[in-house]
Every structure is written in C-alpha cells, then in structure tokens.
Design a protein around this motif. Structure first.
Motif, mmCIF file in Angstrom:
data_model
loop_
_atom_site.group_PDB
_atom_site.id
_atom_site.type_symbol
_atom_site.label_atom_id
_atom_site.label_comp_id
_atom_site.label_asym_id
_atom_site.label_seq_id
_atom_site.Cartn_x
_atom_site.Cartn_y
_atom_site.Cartn_z
ATOM 1 N N SER A 102 11.828 2.073 31.508
ATOM 2 C CA SER A 102 12.547 2.410 30.161
ATOM 3 C C SER A 102 11.575 3.642 29.522
ATOM 4 O O SER A 102 12.239 4.161 28.705
ATOM 5 N N ILE A 103 10.471 3.990 30.090
ATOM 6 C CA ILE A 103 9.315 5.119 29.508
ATOM 7 C C ILE A 103 9.846 6.147 30.306
ATOM 8 O O ILE A 103 10.295 7.370 29.654
ATOM 9 N N THR A 104 9.994 5.923 31.685
ATOM 10 C CA THR A 104 10.016 7.172 32.472
ATOM 11 C C THR A 104 11.229 7.872 32.374
ATOM 12 O O THR A 104 11.588 9.075 32.916
ATOM 13 N N ASP A 105 12.532 7.048 32.277
ATOM 14 C CA ASP A 105 13.753 7.426 32.592
ATOM 15 C C ASP A 105 14.482 8.077 31.445
ATOM 16 O O ASP A 105 15.535 8.279 31.219
ATOM 17 N N GLY A 106 13.424 7.877 30.036
ATOM 18 C CA GLY A 106 14.058 8.560 29.015
ATOM 19 C C GLY A 106 14.920 7.598 27.907
ATOM 20 O O GLY A 106 15.119 8.124 26.885
ATOM 21 N N TYR A 107 14.922 6.160 28.429
ATOM 22 C CA TYR A 107 15.837 5.532 27.690
ATOM 23 C C TYR A 107 15.097 5.220 26.191
ATOM 24 O O TYR A 107 15.564 5.196 25.310
ATOM 25 N N ASN A 108 13.737 5.075 26.137
ATOM 26 C CA ASN A 108 12.987 4.850 25.070
ATOM 27 C C ASN A 108 13.121 5.992 24.084
ATOM 28 O O ASN A 108 13.375 5.763 22.928
ATOM 29 N N ALA A 110 15.460 8.288 24.076
ATOM 30 C CA ALA A 110 17.090 8.422 23.660
ATOM 31 C C ALA A 110 17.142 7.367 22.564
ATOM 32 O O ALA A 110 17.893 7.515 21.395
ATOM 33 N N ASP A 111 16.588 6.031 22.716
ATOM 34 C CA ASP A 111 16.770 5.009 21.626
ATOM 35 C C ASP A 111 16.085 5.518 20.543
ATOM 36 O O ASP A 111 16.708 5.187 19.178
ATOM 37 N N ARG A 112 15.019 5.971 20.359
ATOM 38 C CA ARG A 112 14.228 6.680 19.344
ATOM 39 C C ARG A 112 15.059 7.752 18.561
ATOM 40 O O ARG A 112 15.268 7.780 17.303
ATOM 41 N N LEU A 113 15.397 8.393 19.282
ATOM 42 C CA LEU A 113 16.101 9.668 18.676
ATOM 43 C C LEU A 113 17.890 9.201 18.066
ATOM 44 O O LEU A 113 18.038 9.643 16.987
ATOM 45 N N ASN A 114 18.320 8.177 18.844
ATOM 46 C CA ASN A 114 19.689 7.652 18.158
ATOM 47 C C ASN A 114 19.099 6.944 16.904
ATOM 48 O O ASN A 114 19.921 7.050 15.925
ATOM 49 N N GLU A 142 25.483 11.296 21.942
ATOM 50 C CA GLU A 142 26.039 11.106 23.108
ATOM 51 C C GLU A 142 24.805 11.405 24.416
ATOM 52 O O GLU A 142 24.716 12.614 24.782
ATOM 53 N N ILE A 143 24.110 10.579 24.791
ATOM 54 C CA ILE A 143 23.119 10.616 25.645
ATOM 55 C C ILE A 143 23.393 9.671 26.532
ATOM 56 O O ILE A 143 23.252 8.633 26.197
ATOM 57 N N ARG A 144 23.688 10.231 27.895
ATOM 58 C CA ARG A 144 23.945 9.079 29.098
ATOM 59 C C ARG A 144 23.103 9.546 30.321
ATOM 60 O O ARG A 144 22.478 10.535 30.560
ATOM 61 N N PRO A 159 31.947 11.951 27.045
ATOM 62 C CA PRO A 159 32.522 13.208 26.743
ATOM 63 C C PRO A 159 31.455 14.368 27.570
ATOM 64 O O PRO A 159 30.537 14.264 28.011
ATOM 65 N N GLU A 160 32.239 15.613 27.680
ATOM 66 C CA GLU A 160 31.518 16.496 28.371
ATOM 67 C C GLU A 160 30.440 17.040 28.041
ATOM 68 O O GLU A 160 29.759 17.717 28.656
ATOM 69 N N TYR A 161 30.196 16.990 26.628
ATOM 70 C CA TYR A 161 29.154 17.390 25.979
ATOM 71 C C TYR A 161 27.716 16.658 26.115
ATOM 72 O O TYR A 161 26.766 16.840 25.544
ATOM 73 N N ALA A 162 28.031 15.446 26.534
ATOM 74 C CA ALA A 162 26.908 14.472 26.660
ATOM 75 C C ALA A 162 25.530 14.824 27.290
ATOM 76 O O ALA A 162 25.524 15.884 28.273
ATOM 77 N N MET A 163 24.378 14.755 26.560
ATOM 78 C CA MET A 163 23.136 14.968 27.238
ATOM 79 C C MET A 163 22.597 14.019 28.227
ATOM 80 O O MET A 163 22.737 12.959 28.065
ATOM 81 N N VAL A 164 22.023 14.444 29.161
ATOM 82 C CA VAL A 164 21.329 13.726 30.365
ATOM 83 C C VAL A 164 20.098 13.084 29.742
ATOM 84 O O VAL A 164 19.075 13.597 29.236
ATOM 85 N N GLN A 165 19.952 11.653 29.805
ATOM 86 C CA GLN A 165 18.839 11.051 29.197
ATOM 87 C C GLN A 165 17.492 11.218 30.024
ATOM 88 O O GLN A 165 16.745 11.281 29.393
#
Length: 287
Positions: A102-108, A110-114, A142-144, A159-165
């Motif tokens: 969850s640290i290395t794949d950007g999940y944490n 993304a969660d903080r930014l959300n 929108e972070i996927r 959405p086409e504008y979603a950011m890559v996690q």
C-alpha cells in the motif's frame, strides 16, 4: 438416592464447564485473547527487525478483528507521512498478510490526497446543501490503479481524466487545488419536485460559483435530481442524471441543452447495465 444426587452434581459440573468453555470461545471469537495478542506483538517485532530492519518503522498498536479472526499490527514511520501498513497475524502468531504494498503502489498517497481534497470540498458542499435538500454529497480525486485503467471495461465507468495511482510519489506534498482542477470529481444528489434540465442547470451554476469563490477547482461533476419523498415515505419515479459533466461546460450558453443530452446519455448507460445484469442472471439461472 445418593447415586442420583452424585449424578446430578456431576452433570451440573459438566454443564458449568461446558458453559465456561463456550463463553471463553465466544469471547475469543469476538475479542481475542491476551496470549494470542502477545504472540502477534512478538511476531510483528521480529518482522520489523528482520524484513524491515533498515526502516524506522514502529508498532502503533495490535488490535483484534472479529471479522477475520486476525490480530492486526498497525505499523507507521515517524519520518514518512505515507509509510504505514498492517501485519495480519493469526491467533498462533503466524503472519497471514502484509500489506506493505500500500506504500509502494501509491495507495497510501492517494488516500492522503483524497482526504485533503475532502477537507477542501466538504465545507463548500455543506454550504451549498443548506440551499438544497439531500444527504449525498462529496468530493473525490479520480485516482485509479494502472491495472484497472489498462483493463477497463465499459462497465467500469473510469473517467478518461483519471490519474494513475502508481505515478504518485510517496510523501510528496502535492498542490491539492491543482490536482482538483485536473482530477477533482464532485458528486451531489438533490431531492426536489423540479427535476427539469433548467433546474439542474441552475444548480450547476450555483455549485460552480461557490467553488470558484472558495478557490477550490474541480474537473467534473455528477448531479442527480430525484423526487422528494411523499408523506407515505415513497419516492415518485423519475430522475435526472448527469455523469462526469465537465466544469468548463457549466457556463456555456447552451447549458440546458447540454444537461438534456447528458441526462439522456446517462439513462441509456444505466439501461444498458440493467439489461446486461438481467442477461447474466438469466444465464446463471439456466445453468
């Protein structure tokens, strides 16, 4: 007579012991036990000393979850805002799951930014909803994951504008307003007796005005107008739905027409999903 008394005494003892064992088992299932918690603590400490020996990770606490029957050691780093993960350990002290990824794949991150975006948008939406009736309203980025975007199907509605996690950098201090402008998504449900495109257009304009005044950008908005509940608690049929309506389109002269088109597209989309669901259920029943 004495034999009868002895029998009933022994039976009472057996029943009492069985009840105690049952209560202990019940308590263990829902609250855990101190011995297993100690084993989990020891396992977590050993893992930090070996697998993560070059990190400044520390155990915040060890908690039992009756949902999965595991003890969860919550780990964090005092020097890294995004470095936190759980070690899931069974009642015998064996590690079952480590969600360090969850640290290395950007999940944490993304969660903080959300959460930061929610702190920015929640007060604005609460003010807006003082004017309207409804209890569903929130903002999200929108972070996927790359995998979900690469293998997106028509049903995923990404959405086409979603950011890559995975593109997010751990601990980076992002400009949350800049992110909001590129991937911010506002969702609002309004209960009203007027579900006309004109009313939806007026609500969109008001939402944009409030967000502009607060300096909180967003990329797109979902707006649903549904009838208010009747005195009997029922909700009349009929809704107006717009999905991922672009921020830049809100002040256009033909806004009402754009709303009509967006509502039609949303209804066609939901009808398609309903049809596919019925076909899948039919296939399952036939098998």
């Amino acid at each position: 007579m004495n034999m009868t008394k002895k029998f009933w005494k022994r039976l009472a003892v057996i029943v009492a012991i069985a009840m105690i064992i049952g209560l202990v088992g019940f308590a263990n299932a829902f609250m855990g036990n101190p011995v297993s918690k100690m084993l989990a603590q020891n396992t977590a400490e050993e893992i930090l000393k070996t697998k993560y020996k070059n990190k400044d990770y520390q155990i915040n606490d060890v908690v039992y979850s009756f949902k999965d029957g595991y003890y969860h050691a919550r780990i964090s780093s005092p020097s890294s805002i995004d470095s936190k993960f759980n070690l899931s350990i069974n009642m015998f002290g064996k590690l079952e799951y480590d969600n360090y990824a969850s640290i290395t794949d950007g999940y944490n991150t993304a969660d903080r930014l959300n959460n930061e975006y929610r702190k920015l948008t929640d007060p604005i939406l609460e003010k807006i909803m003082l004017k309207y009736k409804g209890d569903i309203y929130y903002g999200a980025l929108e972070i996927r994951t790359k995998n979900s975007i690469d293998y997106e199907s028509e049903d995923d509605d990404i959405p086409e504008y979603a950011m890559v996690q995975e593109s997010l950098e751990v601990d980076k201090l992002y400009d949350i307003r800049k992110l909001g402008r590129s991937v911010g998504h506002i969702i609002i449900y309004v209960e009203t007796d007027d579900i006309s495109p004109k009313n939806a257009a007026n609500i969109l304009k008001y939402v944009r005005e409030e967000f502009d005044e607060a300096g909180a950008p967003f990329r797109a908005i979902d707006l649903t107008l549904r009838h208010s509940k009747t005195e009997t608690g029922s909700v009349p049929k009929g809704e107006l739905n717009i999905i991922n309506f672009n921020y830049d389109d809100i002040y256009k002269d033909d806004l009402v027409e754009k709303v009509k088109k967006a509502d039609k597209e949303a209804k066609e989309y939901y009808a398609k999903l309903d049809k596919e669901k019925l076909e899948q259920e039919k296939e399952v029943d036939e098998k």
